[in-house]
Design a protein around this motif. Sequence first.
Motif, PDB file in Angstrom:
ATOM      1  N   MET A   1      33.818  43.567  32.834  1.00  0.00           N
ATOM      2  CA  MET A   1      32.663  42.809  33.355  1.00  0.00           C
ATOM      3  C   MET A   1      31.390  43.293  32.663  1.00  0.00           C
ATOM      4  O   MET A   1      31.123  44.496  32.618  1.00  0.00           O
ATOM      5  N   CYS A   4      28.678  46.372  33.483  1.00  0.00           N
ATOM      6  CA  CYS A   4      29.284  47.382  34.367  1.00  0.00           C
ATOM      7  C   CYS A   4      29.595  48.627  33.540  1.00  0.00           C
ATOM      8  O   CYS A   4      30.397  48.566  32.600  1.00  0.00           O
ATOM      9  N   PHE A   6      31.334  51.252  34.220  1.00  0.00           N
ATOM     10  CA  PHE A   6      32.726  51.715  34.227  1.00  0.00           C
ATOM     11  C   PHE A   6      33.614  50.792  33.380  1.00  0.00           C
ATOM     12  O   PHE A   6      34.554  51.264  32.735  1.00  0.00           O
ATOM     13  N   CYS A   7      33.329  49.501  33.345  1.00  0.00           N
ATOM     14  CA  CYS A   7      34.063  48.615  32.426  1.00  0.00           C
ATOM     15  C   CYS A   7      33.777  49.012  30.979  1.00  0.00           C
ATOM     16  O   CYS A   7      34.666  48.955  30.125  1.00  0.00           O
ATOM     17  N   HIS A  46      38.158  45.320  36.748  1.00  0.00           N
ATOM     18  CA  HIS A  46      36.949  45.353  37.572  1.00  0.00           C
ATOM     19  C   HIS A  46      37.170  44.721  38.944  1.00  0.00           C
ATOM     20  O   HIS A  46      37.521  43.557  39.056  1.00  0.00           O
ATOM     21  N   HIS A  97      31.847  49.157  40.696  1.00  0.00           N
ATOM     22  CA  HIS A  97      33.226  49.051  40.178  1.00  0.00           C
ATOM     23  C   HIS A  97      33.994  50.074  41.004  1.00  0.00           C
ATOM     24  O   HIS A  97      33.642  51.262  40.986  1.00  0.00           O
TER      25      HIS A  97
END
Length: 140
Positions: A1, A4, A6-7, A46, A97
């Motif tokens: 995503m 984001c 963490f993505c 995600h 996330h």
Amino acid sequence: MKGCIFCQIVAGEAPCDLVHEDEGTMTFMDLFPVGKGHLLVIPKAHSENLFEIPEAELEQVVRHTRRLALVLRQVFSPDGIAVHQLNGAAAGQTVFHYHMHLIPRWDGDPRAMHGRVRGDAAEMAENARLISAALAEFSD
Ligand code: 5GP
Ligand code: ZN
């Protein structure tokens, strides 16, 4: 995503101190640790929070969370380990996330859920290496 963090870490577009990765999950050091060995376990796909994450992905994350708790206990011998997970800004969630925090705690530690200072880079890299090596040897 898009947007984001963490993505971006999952995609290799942002750095992290990686502890473990498999098909569905990633485990890495929290960048602003509350204390030594503060880890995050995330699903690679995600989902914003507990309300959204598919059950099968949650199961993988929880399985890893348990293994990592056992490994953290072995590596750092803390007095306890906090596992927490926040859903929604009102609950204190700051990265949207899904993730589980694992935080080794020692008697007398403040019970903060978020760190304020970025962790020492060399120390976090070394802790990631130690935890990763112990995980590779771990069997339950
Ligand atoms: P939350 O408040 O959403 O439960 O926790 C988000 C956590 O992600 C915080 O503990 C914060 O320190 C951590 N964090 C935020 N950005 C990054 C990042 O870019 N890399 C890593 N490794 N951790 C991050
Ligand atoms: Zn994401």
